[in-house]
Design a protein around this motif. Structure first.
Motif, PDB file in Angstrom:
ATOM      1  N   THR A 141     -10.254   5.141  -2.029  1.00  0.00           N
ATOM      2  CA  THR A 141      -9.472   4.383  -3.028  1.00  0.00           C
ATOM      3  C   THR A 141      -8.160   4.223  -2.210  1.00  0.00           C
ATOM      4  OG1 THR A 141     -10.752   5.480  -4.816  1.00  0.00           O
ATOM      5  CG2 THR A 141      -8.392   4.456  -5.239  1.00  0.00           C
ATOM      6  N   LEU A 142      -7.660   2.970  -2.436  1.00  0.00           N
ATOM      7  CA  LEU A 142      -6.344   2.562  -1.915  1.00  0.00           C
ATOM      8  C   LEU A 142      -5.468   2.226  -3.117  1.00  0.00           C
ATOM      9  CD1 LEU A 142      -7.736   0.038   0.544  1.00  0.00           C
ATOM     10  CD2 LEU A 142      -7.075   2.286   1.168  1.00  0.00           C
ATOM     11  N   ILE A 143      -4.179   3.092  -3.032  1.00  0.00           N
ATOM     12  CA  ILE A 143      -3.380   3.026  -4.203  1.00  0.00           C
ATOM     13  C   ILE A 143      -2.058   2.216  -3.693  1.00  0.00           C
ATOM     14  CG2 ILE A 143      -2.096   4.422  -5.697  1.00  0.00           C
ATOM     15  CD1 ILE A 143      -3.972   6.456  -5.229  1.00  0.00           C
ATOM     16  N   GLY A 144      -1.696   1.144  -4.716  1.00  0.00           N
ATOM     17  CA  GLY A 144      -0.576   0.428  -4.286  1.00  0.00           C
ATOM     18  C   GLY A 144      -0.098  -0.254  -5.261  1.00  0.00           C
ATOM     19  N   LEU A 172       0.846  -1.225  -0.053  1.00  0.00           N
ATOM     20  CA  LEU A 172       0.070   0.070  -0.125  1.00  0.00           C
ATOM     21  C   LEU A 172       0.896   1.147  -0.203  1.00  0.00           C
ATOM     22  CD1 LEU A 172      -3.060  -0.627   2.491  1.00  0.00           C
ATOM     23  CD2 LEU A 172      -3.170  -0.249  -0.124  1.00  0.00           C
ATOM     24  N   LEU A 173       0.559   2.196  -0.879  1.00  0.00           N
ATOM     25  CA  LEU A 173       1.205   3.482  -1.005  1.00  0.00           C
ATOM     26  C   LEU A 173       0.497   4.647  -0.331  1.00  0.00           C
ATOM     27  CD1 LEU A 173       2.708   3.228  -4.621  1.00  0.00           C
ATOM     28  CD2 LEU A 173       3.743   2.665  -2.338  1.00  0.00           C
ATOM     29  N   ALA A 174      -0.961   4.464  -0.456  1.00  0.00           N
ATOM     30  CA  ALA A 174      -1.816   5.722  -0.007  1.00  0.00           C
ATOM     31  C   ALA A 174      -3.319   5.426  -0.061  1.00  0.00           C
ATOM     32  CB  ALA A 174      -1.548   6.831  -0.580  1.00  0.00           C
ATOM     33  N   ALA A 175      -4.005   6.243   0.937  1.00  0.00           N
ATOM     34  CA  ALA A 175      -5.368   6.026   0.892  1.00  0.00           C
ATOM     35  C   ALA A 175      -5.945   7.448   0.351  1.00  0.00           C
ATOM     36  CB  ALA A 175      -5.982   5.607   2.408  1.00  0.00           C
ATOM     37  N   LEU A 176      -7.001   7.454  -0.577  1.00  0.00           N
ATOM     38  CA  LEU A 176      -7.486   8.857  -1.034  1.00  0.00           C
ATOM     39  C   LEU A 176      -8.942   8.671  -0.802  1.00  0.00           C
ATOM     40  CD1 LEU A 176      -5.165   9.398  -3.899  1.00  0.00           C
ATOM     41  CD2 LEU A 176      -5.100  10.369  -1.706  1.00  0.00           C
ATOM     42  N   THR A 236      -4.565 -10.146   0.160  1.00  0.00           N
ATOM     43  CA  THR A 236      -4.785 -10.619  -1.011  1.00  0.00           C
ATOM     44  C   THR A 236      -4.149 -12.148  -0.908  1.00  0.00           C
ATOM     45  OG1 THR A 236      -2.514 -10.267  -2.055  1.00  0.00           O
ATOM     46  CG2 THR A 236      -4.440  -8.566  -2.282  1.00  0.00           C
ATOM     47  N   GLY A 237      -4.317 -12.963  -1.837  1.00  0.00           N
ATOM     48  CA  GLY A 237      -3.965 -14.378  -1.969  1.00  0.00           C
ATOM     49  C   GLY A 237      -2.154 -14.522  -1.802  1.00  0.00           C
ATOM     50  N   SER A 238      -1.729 -13.290  -1.762  1.00  0.00           N
ATOM     51  CA  SER A 238      -0.286 -13.330  -1.671  1.00  0.00           C
ATOM     52  C   SER A 238       0.291 -12.919  -0.418  1.00  0.00           C
ATOM     53  CB  SER A 238       0.315 -12.423  -2.666  1.00  0.00           C
ATOM     54  OG  SER A 238       0.323 -12.747  -3.879  1.00  0.00           O
ATOM     55  N   GLY A 239      -0.719 -12.326   0.708  1.00  0.00           N
ATOM     56  CA  GLY A 239      -0.538 -11.922   1.898  1.00  0.00           C
ATOM     57  C   GLY A 239      -1.123 -10.792   2.219  1.00  0.00           C
ATOM     58  N   THR A 240      -0.602  -9.946   3.359  1.00  0.00           N
ATOM     59  CA  THR A 240      -1.430  -8.787   3.844  1.00  0.00           C
ATOM     60  C   THR A 240      -0.279  -7.904   3.550  1.00  0.00           C
ATOM     61  OG1 THR A 240      -2.915 -10.089   5.284  1.00  0.00           O
ATOM     62  CG2 THR A 240      -2.120  -7.673   5.723  1.00  0.00           C
ATOM     63  N   SER A 241      -0.828  -6.626   3.499  1.00  0.00           N
ATOM     64  CA  SER A 241      -0.140  -5.490   2.777  1.00  0.00           C
ATOM     65  C   SER A 241       0.645  -4.756   4.152  1.00  0.00           C
ATOM     66  CB  SER A 241      -0.763  -4.638   2.068  1.00  0.00           C
ATOM     67  OG  SER A 241      -1.772  -3.714   3.008  1.00  0.00           O
ATOM     68  N   ASN A 242       1.446  -3.847   3.999  1.00  0.00           N
ATOM     69  CA  ASN A 242       1.918  -3.026   4.987  1.00  0.00           C
ATOM     70  C   ASN A 242       0.773  -1.791   5.382  1.00  0.00           C
ATOM     71  OD1 ASN A 242       2.409  -1.970   2.069  1.00  0.00           O
ATOM     72  ND2 ASN A 242       2.864  -0.054   3.549  1.00  0.00           N
ATOM     73  N   PRO A 243       0.677  -1.365   6.332  1.00  0.00           N
ATOM     74  CA  PRO A 243      -0.430  -0.352   6.974  1.00  0.00           C
ATOM     75  C   PRO A 243      -0.141   1.084   6.195  1.00  0.00           C
ATOM     76  CG  PRO A 243       0.890  -0.805   8.672  1.00  0.00           C
ATOM     77  CD  PRO A 243       1.537  -1.416   7.628  1.00  0.00           C
ATOM     78  N   VAL A 244      -1.263   1.623   5.839  1.00  0.00           N
ATOM     79  CA  VAL A 244      -1.357   3.218   5.732  1.00  0.00           C
ATOM     80  C   VAL A 244      -2.186   3.763   6.629  1.00  0.00           C
ATOM     81  CG1 VAL A 244      -0.368   3.110   3.504  1.00  0.00           C
ATOM     82  CG2 VAL A 244      -2.979   3.072   3.912  1.00  0.00           C
ATOM     83  N   SER A 245      -2.110   5.094   7.160  1.00  0.00           N
ATOM     84  CA  SER A 245      -2.943   5.656   7.962  1.00  0.00           C
ATOM     85  C   SER A 245      -4.104   6.415   7.392  1.00  0.00           C
ATOM     86  CB  SER A 245      -2.271   6.667   8.609  1.00  0.00           C
ATOM     87  OG  SER A 245      -1.040   6.179   9.509  1.00  0.00           O
ATOM     88  N   GLY A 270       0.380  -4.653  -6.416  1.00  0.00           N
ATOM     89  CA  GLY A 270      -0.147  -6.111  -6.096  1.00  0.00           C
ATOM     90  C   GLY A 270      -1.290  -6.306  -5.315  1.00  0.00           C
ATOM     91  N   LEU A 271      -2.383  -5.298  -5.507  1.00  0.00           N
ATOM     92  CA  LEU A 271      -3.481  -5.416  -4.807  1.00  0.00           C
ATOM     93  C   LEU A 271      -4.759  -6.228  -5.491  1.00  0.00           C
ATOM     94  CD1 LEU A 271      -3.582  -1.555  -3.872  1.00  0.00           C
ATOM     95  CD2 LEU A 271      -2.571  -3.599  -2.560  1.00  0.00           C
ATOM     96  N   ALA A 272      -4.310  -6.603  -6.685  1.00  0.00           N
ATOM     97  CA  ALA A 272      -5.279  -7.480  -7.319  1.00  0.00           C
ATOM     98  C   ALA A 272      -5.854  -8.585  -6.614  1.00  0.00           C
ATOM     99  CB  ALA A 272      -4.785  -8.094  -8.798  1.00  0.00           C
ATOM    100  N   GLY A 273      -7.110  -8.969  -6.638  1.00  0.00           N
ATOM    101  CA  GLY A 273      -7.584 -10.176  -6.115  1.00  0.00           C
ATOM    102  C   GLY A 273      -7.716  -9.833  -4.464  1.00  0.00           C
ATOM    103  N   ALA A 274      -8.031  -8.683  -4.126  1.00  0.00           N
ATOM    104  CA  ALA A 274      -8.083  -8.255  -2.512  1.00  0.00           C
ATOM    105  C   ALA A 274      -9.149  -9.093  -2.136  1.00  0.00           C
ATOM    106  CB  ALA A 274      -8.240  -6.848  -2.398  1.00  0.00           C
ATOM    107  N   THR A 275      -8.971  -9.706  -0.893  1.00  0.00           N
ATOM    108  CA  THR A 275     -10.027 -10.608  -0.372  1.00  0.00           C
ATOM    109  C   THR A 275     -10.735  -9.816   0.961  1.00  0.00           C
ATOM    110  OG1 THR A 275      -8.301 -11.904   0.747  1.00  0.00           O
ATOM    111  CG2 THR A 275      -9.221 -12.788  -1.194  1.00  0.00           C
TER     112      THR A 275
END
Length: 266
Positions: A34-37, A17-21, A83-92, A39-44
């Motif tokens: 909108t979450l920007i980053g 994750l890079l940002a939340a707008l 996603t199927g590949s894991g959990t992202s870093n957090p953004v505020s 490898g976010l495809a297939g978010a579960t």
């Protein structure tokens, strides 16, 4: 024969994750973020401080995920995407408590008891407001984008008219308009003079008319007692008076008075 050293399998690229707008919103949630980053495809699953957001759109390239934010207490929380590949870093993301409305003026502040008066409330933070006038819901037509002006239509008021409170309610709280709103009842109209026109004190009299709600009756300067209004008929008891005198009978309400003829004491 040559041998080669086995290479470790490449791990899948996890979500980043890079940002939340926007990066802030109301405590009630229900706003689009909108979450920007990468490898976010297939978010579960998308969490806002542990609360699950509703995913409403995904970019097939994995660059964005669009969600509806859940409700949460005021303050800054961490947002993550799984996603199927894991959990992202957090953004505020910061939840902001709604600001209470300010209702400074009401224009006009008088109108008929039938309702239907268009009004304007000026103030601040009036978005998403409801309005009651005398406890009855007014029709809210809308607010300007800044939330400083609210347009509405009054509901019907009490039959006798009078001043009632005006209360504005938003997700941030409530505010009362100074001075409230005054309903003007139509003045009484007498269609039949006092009956009987001659009698003794203590007799029962009848007056026929309209707009009689809340009426009092004066025989000269003396108020009648036991006044009861039923639709277009007003009844009461003749007050004491001087035998042989003739006095004017007046019907009074908050909206005005009307002549109901004369009465002679016997």
């Amino acid at each position: 024969m040559s041998t080669s050293t086995p290479q470790p399998a490449l791990l899948p690229f996890g979500p980043t994750l890079l940002a939340a707008l926007p990066n802030s919103g109301p405590t009630g949630g229900n706003n689009t973020v909108t979450l920007i980053g990468l490898g976010l495809a297939g978010a579960t699953n998308v969490l806002f401080g542990g609360a699950t957001a509703t995913v409403v759109g995904q970019d097939p390239l994995g660059l964005t995920v669009t969600v509806v934010a859940p409700a949460h207490a005021a303050g800054t929380v961490q947002v993550t995407v799984t996603t199927g590949s894991g959990t992202s870093n957090p953004v505020s993301y910061t939840y902001v408590a709604p600001v209470p409305p300010v209702a400074a003026t009401l224009t006009p502040d008088v109108g008929p008891i039938a309702g239907g008066t268009s009004f304007v409330i000026a103030g601040s933070h009036l978005q998403n407001a409801t309005v009651t006038i005398g406890g009855n819901a007014a029709t809210v037509l809308g607010t300007d984008p800044t939330g400083t002006v609210l347009l509405g239509v009054t509901p019907a008021g009490p039959a006798a008219g009078g001043n009632v409170p005006v209360v504005v309610t938003t997700p941030g709280g409530t505010a009362s308009v100074p001075g409230g709103f005054t309903y003007l009842a139509p003045a009484p109209v007498i269609t039949g003079t006092v009956t009987p026109a001659t009698a003794s004190a203590g007799a029962t009299f009848t007056i026929v008319g309209t707009n009689l709600a809340g009426a009092t009756v004066l025989f000269g300067a003396a108020p009648a007692t036991g006044v009861v209004v039923s639709g277009t008929i007003l009844t009461g008891v003749v007050p004491p008076g001087t035998v042989g005198s003739t006095v004017q009978v007046a019907v009074q309400t908050a909206a005005g008075s009307a002549n109901a003829g004369t009465f002679t004491y016997v």
